[in-house]
Enzyme design. Structure first.
Site, PDB file in Angstrom:
ATOM      1  CE  LYS A  77      -4.529   0.592   0.215  1.00 34.53           C
ATOM      2  NZ  LYS A  77      -5.559  -0.343  -0.294  1.00 34.53           N
ATOM      3  N   GLY A 128     -21.343   5.414   2.654  1.00 30.22           N
ATOM      4  CA  GLY A 128     -20.243   5.785   1.742  1.00 30.22           C
ATOM      5  C   GLY A 128     -20.658   5.555   0.308  1.00 30.22           C
ATOM      6  N   GLY A 169     -19.423   6.342  -2.607  1.00 30.36           N
ATOM      7  CA  GLY A 169     -18.355   6.613  -3.573  1.00 30.36           C
ATOM      8  C   GLY A 169     -18.351   5.530  -4.635  1.00 30.36           C
ATOM      9  CG  ASN A 170     -15.392   3.068  -7.706  1.00 26.98           C
ATOM     10  OD1 ASN A 170     -16.247   2.887  -8.560  1.00 26.98           O
ATOM     11  ND2 ASN A 170     -14.273   2.373  -7.646  1.00 26.98           N
ATOM     12  N   GLY A 226     -19.505   2.092  -3.115  1.00 22.87           N
ATOM     13  CA  GLY A 226     -20.883   2.172  -2.639  1.00 22.87           C
ATOM     14  C   GLY A 226     -21.899   2.306  -3.766  1.00 22.87           C
TER      15      GLY A 226
HETATM   16  P1  NAD Z   1     -14.393   6.832  -2.720  1.00 23.62           P
HETATM   17  O1  NAD Z   1     -13.505   7.944  -2.312  1.00 23.62           O
HETATM   18  O2  NAD Z   1     -14.876   6.749  -4.123  1.00 23.62           O
HETATM   19  O3  NAD Z   1     -15.695   6.811  -1.799  1.00 23.62           O
HETATM   20  C1  NAD Z   1     -15.701   6.983  -0.422  1.00 23.62           C
HETATM   21  C2  NAD Z   1     -17.059   7.581  -0.062  1.00 23.62           C
HETATM   22  O4  NAD Z   1     -17.199   7.595   1.356  1.00 23.62           O
HETATM   23  C3  NAD Z   1     -17.235   9.027  -0.539  1.00 23.62           C
HETATM   24  O5  NAD Z   1     -18.513   9.156  -1.156  1.00 23.62           O
HETATM   25  C4  NAD Z   1     -17.199   9.850   0.765  1.00 23.62           C
HETATM   26  O6  NAD Z   1     -18.009  11.004   0.670  1.00 23.62           O
HETATM   27  C5  NAD Z   1     -17.790   8.836   1.719  1.00 23.62           C
HETATM   28  N1  NAD Z   1     -17.493   9.112   3.121  1.00 23.62           N
HETATM   29  C6  NAD Z   1     -16.354   9.557   3.697  1.00 23.62           C
HETATM   30  N2  NAD Z   1     -16.521   9.688   5.023  1.00 23.62           N
HETATM   31  C7  NAD Z   1     -17.798   9.314   5.292  1.00 23.62           C
HETATM   32  C8  NAD Z   1     -18.572   9.228   6.474  1.00 23.62           C
HETATM   33  N3  NAD Z   1     -18.064   9.545   7.641  1.00 23.62           N
HETATM   34  N4  NAD Z   1     -19.850   8.785   6.361  1.00 23.62           N
HETATM   35  C9  NAD Z   1     -20.367   8.433   5.182  1.00 23.62           C
HETATM   36  N5  NAD Z   1     -19.689   8.508   4.040  1.00 23.62           N
HETATM   37  C10 NAD Z   1     -18.418   8.937   4.093  1.00 23.62           C
HETATM   38  O7  NAD Z   1     -13.636   5.489  -2.287  1.00 23.62           O
HETATM   39  P2  NAD Z   1     -13.961   3.996  -2.743  1.00 23.62           P
HETATM   40  O8  NAD Z   1     -13.019   3.641  -3.818  1.00 23.62           O
HETATM   41  O9  NAD Z   1     -15.420   3.810  -2.947  1.00 23.62           O
HETATM   42  O10 NAD Z   1     -13.480   3.222  -1.427  1.00 23.62           O
HETATM   43  C11 NAD Z   1     -14.305   3.149  -0.270  1.00 23.62           C
HETATM   44  C12 NAD Z   1     -13.713   2.145   0.693  1.00 23.62           C
HETATM   45  O11 NAD Z   1     -13.596   0.894   0.027  1.00 23.62           O
HETATM   46  C13 NAD Z   1     -12.296   2.476   1.193  1.00 23.62           C
HETATM   47  O12 NAD Z   1     -12.165   1.973   2.517  1.00 23.62           O
HETATM   48  C14 NAD Z   1     -11.405   1.707   0.267  1.00 23.62           C
HETATM   49  O13 NAD Z   1     -10.142   1.427   0.843  1.00 23.62           O
HETATM   50  C15 NAD Z   1     -12.250   0.445   0.104  1.00 23.62           C
HETATM   51  N6  NAD Z   1     -11.915  -0.311  -1.101  1.00 23.62           N
HETATM   52  C16 NAD Z   1     -12.124   0.218  -2.339  1.00 23.62           C
HETATM   53  C17 NAD Z   1     -11.762  -0.520  -3.454  1.00 23.62           C
HETATM   54  C18 NAD Z   1     -12.022  -0.003  -4.847  1.00 23.62           C
HETATM   55  O14 NAD Z   1     -11.752  -0.743  -5.806  1.00 23.62           O
HETATM   56  N7  NAD Z   1     -12.567   1.180  -5.020  1.00 23.62           N
HETATM   57  C19 NAD Z   1     -11.169  -1.772  -3.307  1.00 23.62           C
HETATM   58  C20 NAD Z   1     -10.996  -2.301  -2.035  1.00 23.62           C
HETATM   59  C21 NAD Z   1     -11.377  -1.550  -0.929  1.00 23.62           C
END
Ligand code: NAD
Length: 415
Positions: free
Chosen positions: A105, A216, A218-219, A221
């Site tokens: 990481k 959450g 984001g991507n 969610g």
């Molecule tokens: P992202 O930045 O696209 O989304 C994160 C979301 O969480 C955002 O919409 C943000 O507004 C929201 N957020 C932040 N703090 C918050 C809170 N207190 N309450 C509610 N929402 C909140 O990131 P992502 O890529 O969707 O990743 C999210 C999680 O999944 C992370 O922990 C990441 O490490 C994990 N993850 C992602 C991937 C991937 O392929 N994208 C792979 C493995 C793990």
């Protein structure tokens, strides 16, 4: 809620798995320590003309099973211990889905929300200049994570190829498809998670088309919102949140509309026909399935007693504290741990590396099929370990991952 050093938590999990596996002292010492760490400063030209200094990290936690693999975060709260913990969890994650990879990481302490596109490009290229000699397709393959994306990877790959004067697209994954990226990456993490939920629903007799909530948006969610209905054949998304707010609708949201709204407005906080609710209460709603998809430690000893979901699918890394894990387990709530639930992303990243090596690309359906097979197999392997060792699912997943890495270390003669 008490505060956590994530790496101490990660080490504690290894000690527990090691005890169940009767690992010797040297192996435990090896597995609880990162193999290589790089700490460096980045000097970046800002739009103002001034140079700013940022702290950068890359940690190759363990590479006994193959080149180290893991994302790069741009986040103001990054510390070496969060990166260590995330690199450590990547090691077990790649092992749980049986990929020929280790775990890594990286991160930069910066606030990307306050940086221009050009500053982000500068910081991405500077990061690669700092570690170029220590990464590569046979050493360590970065990918995006929180606040980095395919564009970040495109800049990083370009800088890397300029430095080595060769094409090596497989040295970074989750690139745009036009320059060596793969089909099926955007929804891979969520797809893997929903597949494990499908298997858990079958096993536990939980209604897969009941109510669900996502913390959450984001991507991961957003994709989970859509794929939940596609893969499970229905379901009502009754609550969702992002950093700006949480919303609720007892009738269920139109998930496509909600995703469109988020993409257009940058937040779901003001989505029409929704009741605003406090952030914390989303986690405590009466739902069948809860997807934590934001940041660490969302479910803790202060709220675990109030969780009503039957299944908690951890798309985020480390969303449940150790105390909360025990509370949920005692209450019969099935947690699908992050190292299993969110392994779909790294699975497709691995498929991207394979395609880049061959310079031949598969269609999306072929990728989805492999993700389904790998995640289904991993879910049942973990379930077997849970039953065999009579432990909660996180420890079951750790037992599977740690055993595979320990075996690789032994075969190599490291211990
Ligand atoms: P992202 O930045 O696209 O989304 C994160 C979301 O969480 C955002 O919409 C943000 O507004 C929201 N957020 C932040 N703090 C918050 C809170 N207190 N309450 C509610 N929402 C909140 O990131 P992502 O890529 O969707 O990743 C999210 C999680 O999944 C992370 O922990 C990441 O490490 C994990 N993850 C992602 C991937 C991937 O392929 N994208 C792979 C493995 C793990």
């Amino acid at each position: 809620m008490q505060s956590y050093n994530s790496f101490r938590v990660a080490q504690q999990q290894i000690f527990e798995a090691a005890k169940l596996l009767n690992l010797d002292e040297a192996t435990i010492k090896l597995l609880t320590s990162p193999q290589k760490e790089f700490n460096f400063t980045l000097h970046v030209k800002m739009d103002s003309g001034k140079t700013e200094i940022f702290q950068g990290y890359r940690i190759q936690y363990n590479y006994a099973r193959g080149p180290a693999k893991g994302g790069i975060r741009f986040h103001p709260d990054e510390t070496v211990d969060t990166i260590r913990a995330l690199a450590c969890w990547m090691t077990w994650k790649t092992a749980v889905v049986d990929l020929p990879l280790g775990g890594a990481k990286g991160g930069v302490c910066c606030n990307p929300k306050k940086m221009s596109e050009r500053e982000l490009e500068n910081i991405s290229r500077e990061y690669v200049r700092a570690i170029a000699s220590s990464i590569g397709v046979d050493k360590d393959i970065p990918a995006p994570d929180v606040y980095t994306n395919p564009q970040t990877m495109a800049w990083m790959m370009d800088e890397y190829e300029t430095i080595i004067n060769q094409h090596h697209p497989g040295a970074f994954t989750d690139k745009p498809t036009q320059i060596g990226g793969t089909e099926g990456r955007r929804d891979a993490t969520a797809r893997g998670g929903v597949i494990t939920v499908r298997e858990a629903c079958k096993k536990l007799g939980v209604n897969p088309t009941g109510k669900y909530a996502i913390q959450g948006f984001g991507n991961a969610g957003q994709r989970a919102a859509l794929l939940h209905q596609e893969i499970l054949g229905g379901g009502k998304l009754i609550a969702a949140s992002d950093s700006r707010g949480a919303i609720f609708n007892s009738e269920g949201f139109d998930t496509k509309e909600l995703v469109q709204y988020k993409l257009k407005n940058g937040t779901i906080a003001d989505f029409p026909n929704a009741k605003k609710i406090p952030h914390e209460s989303l986690l405590e709603l009466d739902v069948d399935i809860l997807y934590p998809a934001a940041l660490e430690n969302a479910i803790h000893d202060g709220n675990a007693e109030n969780i009503k979901a039957k299944i908690v699918c951890e798309l985020a890394n480390g969303p449940t504290t150790p105390e909360a894990d025990i509370i949920l387990s005692n209450r019969g709530i099935q947690v699908i741990p992050d190292i299993l639930a969110s392994a779909g992303g790294v699975t497709v990243s691995y498929l991207e590396m394979v395609q880049d090596r061959y310079s031949f690309f598969w269609d999306e359906q072929s990728i989805h099929k492999i993700v389904d097979e790998k995640l289904t197999k991993a879910y049942h392997r973990v379930d077997e370990a849970v039953r065999d060792k009579k432990v909660h699912p996180r420890l079951g997943a750790m037992v599977v991952g740690v055993a595979r890495v320990a075996e690789a270390c032994k075969l190599r003669g490291w211990v």
